[in-house]
Design an enzyme around this catalytic site. Structure first.
Site, PDB file in Angstrom:
ATOM      1  N   CYS A 155     -40.438 -12.874  -4.668  1.00 50.41           N
ATOM      2  CA  CYS A 155     -38.938 -12.592  -5.007  1.00 50.41           C
ATOM      3  C   CYS A 155     -38.387 -13.521  -5.740  1.00 50.41           C
ATOM      4  CB  CYS A 155     -38.179 -11.813  -3.892  1.00 50.41           C
ATOM      5  SG  CYS A 155     -36.610 -11.238  -4.186  1.00 50.41           S
ATOM      6  N   LYS A 176      12.903 -15.747   0.996  1.00 52.11           N
ATOM      7  CA  LYS A 176      12.990 -14.472   1.326  1.00 52.11           C
ATOM      8  C   LYS A 176      12.359 -14.217   2.613  1.00 52.11           C
ATOM      9  CE  LYS A 176      13.006  -9.732  -0.772  1.00 52.11           C
ATOM     10  NZ  LYS A 176      12.666  -8.909   0.532  1.00 52.11           N
ATOM     11  N   GLU A 187      19.089 -12.268   8.166  1.00 58.34           N
ATOM     12  CA  GLU A 187      17.990 -11.758   8.742  1.00 58.34           C
ATOM     13  C   GLU A 187      17.558 -11.754  10.080  1.00 58.34           C
ATOM     14  OE1 GLU A 187      17.024 -10.180   6.110  1.00 58.34           O
ATOM     15  OE2 GLU A 187      14.862  -9.533   5.979  1.00 58.34           O
ATOM     16  N   LYS A 202       9.273 -12.055  -5.835  1.00 56.55           N
ATOM     17  CA  LYS A 202       7.999 -11.533  -4.486  1.00 56.55           C
ATOM     18  C   LYS A 202       6.661 -12.520  -4.869  1.00 56.55           C
ATOM     19  CE  LYS A 202       8.574  -8.594  -2.098  1.00 56.55           C
ATOM     20  NZ  LYS A 202       8.737  -7.087  -2.403  1.00 56.55           N
ATOM     21  N   LEU A 246      17.719  -6.144  -3.219  1.00 61.76           N
ATOM     22  CA  LEU A 246      17.380  -6.866  -4.301  1.00 61.76           C
ATOM     23  C   LEU A 246      16.459  -6.288  -5.275  1.00 61.76           C
ATOM     24  CD1 LEU A 246      17.350 -10.189  -2.434  1.00 61.76           C
ATOM     25  CD2 LEU A 246      18.863  -9.801  -4.015  1.00 61.76           C
ATOM     26  N   CYS A 254     -37.191  -7.435  -6.877  1.00 69.00           N
ATOM     27  CA  CYS A 254     -38.499  -7.699  -7.067  1.00 69.00           C
ATOM     28  C   CYS A 254     -39.279  -6.299  -6.946  1.00 69.00           C
ATOM     29  CB  CYS A 254     -39.125  -8.732  -6.127  1.00 69.00           C
ATOM     30  SG  CYS A 254     -39.045  -8.343  -4.622  1.00 69.00           S
ATOM     31  N   CYS A 289     -35.313  -8.333   2.038  1.00 73.30           N
ATOM     32  CA  CYS A 289     -36.701  -8.014   1.048  1.00 73.30           C
ATOM     33  C   CYS A 289     -37.791  -8.684   1.748  1.00 73.30           C
ATOM     34  CB  CYS A 289     -36.195  -8.639  -0.221  1.00 73.30           C
ATOM     35  SG  CYS A 289     -37.507  -8.843  -1.382  1.00 73.30           S
ATOM     36  N   GLU A 324       0.865  -1.220  -0.128  1.00 78.09           N
ATOM     37  CA  GLU A 324       0.189  -0.071   0.046  1.00 78.09           C
ATOM     38  C   GLU A 324       0.819   1.227  -0.060  1.00 78.09           C
ATOM     39  OE1 GLU A 324      -3.911  -1.068   2.597  1.00 78.09           O
ATOM     40  OE2 GLU A 324      -1.972  -1.736   3.723  1.00 78.09           O
ATOM     41  N   TYR A 325       1.920   1.034   0.748  1.00 81.32           N
ATOM     42  CA  TYR A 325       2.763   2.323   0.739  1.00 81.32           C
ATOM     43  C   TYR A 325       3.386   2.546  -0.389  1.00 81.32           C
ATOM     44  CZ  TYR A 325       7.255   4.816   1.888  1.00 81.32           C
ATOM     45  OH  TYR A 325       8.194   5.795   1.908  1.00 81.32           O
ATOM     46  N   GLU A 382      16.469 -19.451  -2.313  1.00 80.20           N
ATOM     47  CA  GLU A 382      16.175 -19.315  -0.751  1.00 80.20           C
ATOM     48  C   GLU A 382      14.887 -18.908  -0.566  1.00 80.20           C
ATOM     49  OE1 GLU A 382      19.546 -17.082   0.927  1.00 80.20           O
ATOM     50  OE2 GLU A 382      20.882 -18.045  -0.427  1.00 80.20           O
ATOM     51  N   TYR A 394      22.533 -15.742   5.771  1.00 77.42           N
ATOM     52  CA  TYR A 394      22.229 -16.013   4.140  1.00 77.42           C
ATOM     53  C   TYR A 394      23.633 -15.714   3.310  1.00 77.42           C
ATOM     54  CZ  TYR A 394      20.587 -11.080   3.989  1.00 77.42           C
ATOM     55  OH  TYR A 394      20.052  -9.767   4.085  1.00 77.42           O
ATOM     56  N   ASP A 436      11.235 -12.426   5.811  1.00 80.79           N
ATOM     57  CA  ASP A 436      10.575 -11.029   6.075  1.00 80.79           C
ATOM     58  C   ASP A 436      11.268 -10.498   7.784  1.00 80.79           C
ATOM     59  OD1 ASP A 436       9.374  -8.996   5.462  1.00 80.79           O
ATOM     60  OD2 ASP A 436       7.284  -9.679   5.529  1.00 80.79           O
ATOM     61  N   CYS A 465     -36.564  -3.684  -2.988  1.00 76.61           N
ATOM     62  CA  CYS A 465     -35.503  -4.802  -3.532  1.00 76.61           C
ATOM     63  C   CYS A 465     -35.196  -4.635  -4.856  1.00 76.61           C
ATOM     64  CB  CYS A 465     -36.406  -6.069  -3.335  1.00 76.61           C
ATOM     65  SG  CYS A 465     -35.489  -7.293  -4.065  1.00 76.61           S
TER      66      CYS A 465
HETATM   67  S1  IVH Z   1      20.511 -11.494  -0.317  1.00 80.11           S
HETATM   68  C1  IVH Z   1      22.972  -8.523  -2.278  1.00 80.11           C
HETATM   69  N1  IVH Z   1      18.891 -13.593   0.845  1.00 80.11           N
HETATM   70  O1  IVH Z   1      15.822  -8.894   1.401  1.00 80.11           O
HETATM   71  C2  IVH Z   1      22.016  -9.560  -1.576  1.00 80.11           C
HETATM   72  N2  IVH Z   1      18.554 -11.278   1.137  1.00 80.11           N
HETATM   73  O2  IVH Z   1      14.953  -6.966  -0.699  1.00 80.11           O
HETATM   74  C3  IVH Z   1      21.077  -9.180  -0.536  1.00 80.11           C
HETATM   75  N3  IVH Z   1      16.399 -10.930   2.576  1.00 80.11           N
HETATM   76  O3  IVH Z   1      17.884  -6.490   2.466  1.00 80.11           O
HETATM   77  C4  IVH Z   1      20.636  -9.996   0.163  1.00 80.11           C
HETATM   78  N4  IVH Z   1      15.881 -13.075   2.674  1.00 80.11           N
HETATM   79  O4  IVH Z   1      17.117  -8.082   4.186  1.00 80.11           O
HETATM   80  C5  IVH Z   1      19.270 -12.177   0.661  1.00 80.11           C
HETATM   81  N5  IVH Z   1      17.525 -15.214   1.798  1.00 80.11           N
HETATM   82  C6  IVH Z   1      17.924 -13.913   1.474  1.00 80.11           C
HETATM   83  C7  IVH Z   1      16.954 -13.051   1.951  1.00 80.11           C
HETATM   84  C8  IVH Z   1      17.164 -11.597   1.942  1.00 80.11           C
HETATM   85  C9  IVH Z   1      15.543 -11.905   3.099  1.00 80.11           C
HETATM   86  C10 IVH Z   1      16.239  -9.488   2.713  1.00 80.11           C
HETATM   87  C11 IVH Z   1      17.341  -8.658   3.140  1.00 80.11           C
HETATM   88  C12 IVH Z   1      17.487  -7.811   1.864  1.00 80.11           C
HETATM   89  C13 IVH Z   1      16.225  -7.636   1.242  1.00 80.11           C
HETATM   90  C14 IVH Z   1      16.404  -7.110  -0.108  1.00 80.11           C
END
Ligand code: IVH
Length: 689
Positions: A448, A133, A191, A330, A99, A427, A442, A51-52, A131, A243, A135, A424
């Site tokens: 109806c 990602k 992370e 994503k 990324l 109807c 209704c 949203e942001y 891998e 990571y 959060d 309604c």
């Molecule tokens: S690699 C240059 N691996 O995603 C490589 N990042 O949107 C950069 N993140 O700032 C990071 N899981 O905080 C990598 N398995 C993963 C990750 C990961 C989460 C985050 C990380 C980075 C952000 C980039």
């Protein structure tokens, strides 16, 4: 381009249209700023990242269309994640990159094509490592000769905040690594996240104490890491998933996947990874992770795809903010902003009138959403939503999409508050909103079209008119063909005999069985008939009470609310529903038609329930009634006519068990509880047969 701050009062040269644009820009700037602050400074975002982003993009696109009006203080000029002043600043030895993103299979193949373009022919189609990602927050950990010395946040990528004290409180981060004693400088990145279970617990505790709760695990993790008091951070359930190794990786390790295995060996937690070669394989793994996502112990928002060979990573290098050798794939956004074009009212099968939001179609959680239920009028008022508003729509997993936020800040001029329809939409009958109920209804009921199908199915059901030979499936086809519209049309089906015989799979024999069953149903009881009408709030027992109290249909139809209230167990809401039902002209017409077609019943001996021989008693029926050949439903009608309630299970409160042949466990139970057992002969005497 020079940016100007347009002071609208002193800018007579602006056209009305330009003024409007500036007003819109100022509104968006205020919004983006507010959310910048909530996210980066307070760790307490009120909206999702997506949203942001959308807010920011609306502002950017407005600025691109009107560069001359762009405001000097627009937040689109900076990235917002300035480090907090309360922690000391540390410059990263190697910048911490972000990324790039891909969102679909095409983007993914395009990313892989770009990788190939940059590699010399011998290295094309490199192996990839995938891998999750995670959060959370990126953190860099530094070890000197195997001793942990410093933890730093990503900050702006060049400089981050020194959070060493807080990092030390994270349980799964090794503070001394024996295997790294010979490594001068080891830098591990990964992370920091808060597992879902810990997040829930933390929020529950906060709620109990009346403290503020966190919006999501990522922000809880961020807030915890930025605690100035490490004792507080120590109580937060954080975890670190490594990571990458950015300094000090043993030279014999040549692959990203090898680095992860090594990290695991020396004591770090890493998440699982997969090695693949093609975009199709990435896609397959990505899709399987979407399925698995909800059952993971922590939140992930996509997958990260990395060229596995470290030498090739080096060859590929990086752009200013992101590497060329990796990208984030994503997951589909689960909360998306879109425009609510209109609010329409739909009539459900039982007459409930529900508002449906018609959206500018958007992709949410991987599917296109163009309709969203707004539940009821109360919800519309609670949300204060209008046609023309920008709304946030959330959809996760298989959950029905819902509006989670209305952007009042972005409301255009000339919107109108929503009003409940008075009639309604299907109807045209008046709409009522019964006191104490959320849903408007209704009043067309039997008339109806939106409600007729349901009314028909109820009407023929076993406890109502019991027209067994007219199955639900046929009834629906007749309805769809227009042969049967109202319940009264069922008694005119014989006029369509030729047509019916021609129905697929409905031969002469079945038609004649069906018509016989319809004919037989004409003789019924008053309580069945009342129940069959499907008046809201009138179930079997209420129908029984009404039949008993009024004795026949005309006095019931003419009864006023006070008279209805004299009936046993009827309260104001039901009384009103009954009263309204018999005031609707369509309903009266259908009832008259049913009677003209021959539907009839015996008058019920009147009197209050208290005067009846079995008043106040609860009976249970079991076994087969062989002597009389009566069905259990028929026996139930008889018992109810004598004032008894009939229940399905035997308890110590049961007054008597009517036991036919082959009575089983109910009989045993009744005997063990000392409940009176009545055999069929005695029962027949009771009912005068
Ligand atoms: S690699 C240059 N691996 O995603 C490589 N990042 O949107 C950069 N993140 O700032 C990071 N899981 O905080 C990598 N398995 C993963 C990750 C990961 C989460 C985050 C990380 C980075 C952000 C980039």
């Amino acid at each position: 381009m020079t940016k100007t701050n347009t002071d609208m009062n002193n800018a007579p040269s602006l056209t009305a249209e330009q003024r409007q644009v500036v007003t819109k820009m100022r509104t968006l700037i205020a919004e983006v700023r507010k959310h910048n602050n909530a996210y980066y400074v307070m760790d307490e975002p009120v909206i999702s990242d997506n949203e942001y982003d959308q807010l920011r993009l609306s502002l950017i696109s407005l600025e691109e269309r009107h560069p001359e009006l762009t405001q000097t203080d627009s937040p689109t000029a900076s990235v917002g994640d300035d480090p907090l002043p309360s922690f000391s600043q540390v410059e990263h030895d190697i910048p911490m990159l972000s990324l790039g993103n891909v969102f679909n299979f095409d983007d993914l193949t395009e990313f892989m094509r770009r990788v190939n373009d940059r590699l010399n022919p011998a290295n094309q189609n490199p192996g990839y490592e995938i891998e999750m990602k995670l959060d959370g927050l990126a953190v860099s950990l530094k070890y000197l000769k195997g001793r942990f010395v410093r933890g730093v946040t990503r900050g702006d990528g060049q400089t981050g905040e020194d959070i060493t004290q807080n990092v030390k409180t994270i349980n799964n981060i090794p503070l001394v690594i024996e295997a790294a004693r010979d490594i001068e400088v080891l830098e591990v990145r990964g992370e920091v996240l808060m597992p879902k279970a810990g997040f829930k617990r933390l929020n529950r505790l906060a709620e109990e104490k009346g403290d503020k709760t966190f919006a999501n695990p990522r922000n809880a993790a961020a807030g915890s890491l930025r605690q100035l008091d490490p004792a507080v951070a120590a109580n937060r359930p954080l975890a670190f998933y490594a990571y990458s190794v950015n300094q000090g990786l043993p030279e014999d390790i040549k692959l990203q996947s090898g680095a992860l295995s090594w990290l695991q060996q020396i004591g770090f937690t890493v998440s699982r990874f997969e090695l693949v070669n093609t975009a199709e394989q990435v896609q397959q793994y990505y899709e399987s992770m979407i399925e698995e996502r909800d059952s993971l112990p922590f939140e992930i928002d996509g997958m990260v795809i990395k060229v596995d060979e470290l030498a090739l990573q080096n060859q590929l290098g990086a752009l200013s903010r992101e590497p060329r050798w990796a990208t984030a794939y994503k997951f589909p956004a689960e909360t998306v902003m879109t425009k609510l074009n209109a609010i329409e009212w739909q009539v459900g099968r039982t007459g409930q009138i529900t508002p449906v939001g018609k959206l500018e179609p958007v992709q949410v959680g991987g599917v296109t959403v163009s309709n969203v239920t707004l539940h009821n009028f109360g919800e519309i008022q609670r949300l204060d939503v209008r046609a023309g508003d920008t709304v946030s729509v959330h959809r996760a997993g298989d959950v029905i999409p819902k509006v989670t936020r209305v952007w009042h800040e972005l409301r255009p001029d000339n919107t109108q508050p929503v009003t409940l329809p008075t009639h309604c939409p299907v109807c045209g009958s008046p709409v009522v909103l019964p006191e104490g109920e959320a849903l408007a209804r209704c009043t067309g009921e039997l008339f109806c079209p939106a409600q007729q199908q349901e009314a028909l199915i109820h009407f023929v059901s076993r406890k109502a008119m019991d027209i067994d030979g007219l199955g639900e499936r046929w009834l629906i086809s007749f309805f769809e063909q227009g042969i049967v519209k109202t319940v009264a049309d069922i008694y005119h089906l014989h006029e369509h005999q030729d047509e019916l015989v021609n129905f697929e799979k409905l031969g002469e024999k079945s038609v004649s069985n069906m018509l016989n069953a319809i004919e037989e149903s004409k003789k019924t009881t008053l309580s069945r008939f009342i129940y069959a009408l499907g008046i809201r709030g009138v179930g079997e027992t209420t129908a029984q009470n009404l039949a008993q109290h009024f004795g026949d249909l005309p006095p019931l139809m003419q009864a006023n609310i006070d008279q209805l209230l004299e009936t046993q167990d009827i309260g104001t809401i039901t009384a009103e529903l009954i009263y309204n039902f018999f005031r609707a002209q369509h309903n009266i017409e259908v009832i008259e038609e049913l009677q003209q077609a021959g539907v009839h019943w015996d008058k019920v001996e009147q009197g209050t329930m208290d005067d009846l021989p079995l008043a106040g008693q609860t009976w249970v029926i079991t076994g087969t009634l062989v002597t009389s050949g009566m069905s259990r439903d028929e026996a139930k009608d008889k018992l109810q006519a004598l004032g008894a309630k009939v229940s399905g299970s035997v308890s110590s409160k049961t007054s008597a068990l009517l036991a036919g042949e082959k009575a089983g466990s109910k009989l045993t139970r009744a005997e063990s509880l000392g409940v009176r057992v009545v055999l069929e002969d005695e029962f027949l005497q009771m009912i005068g047969k």
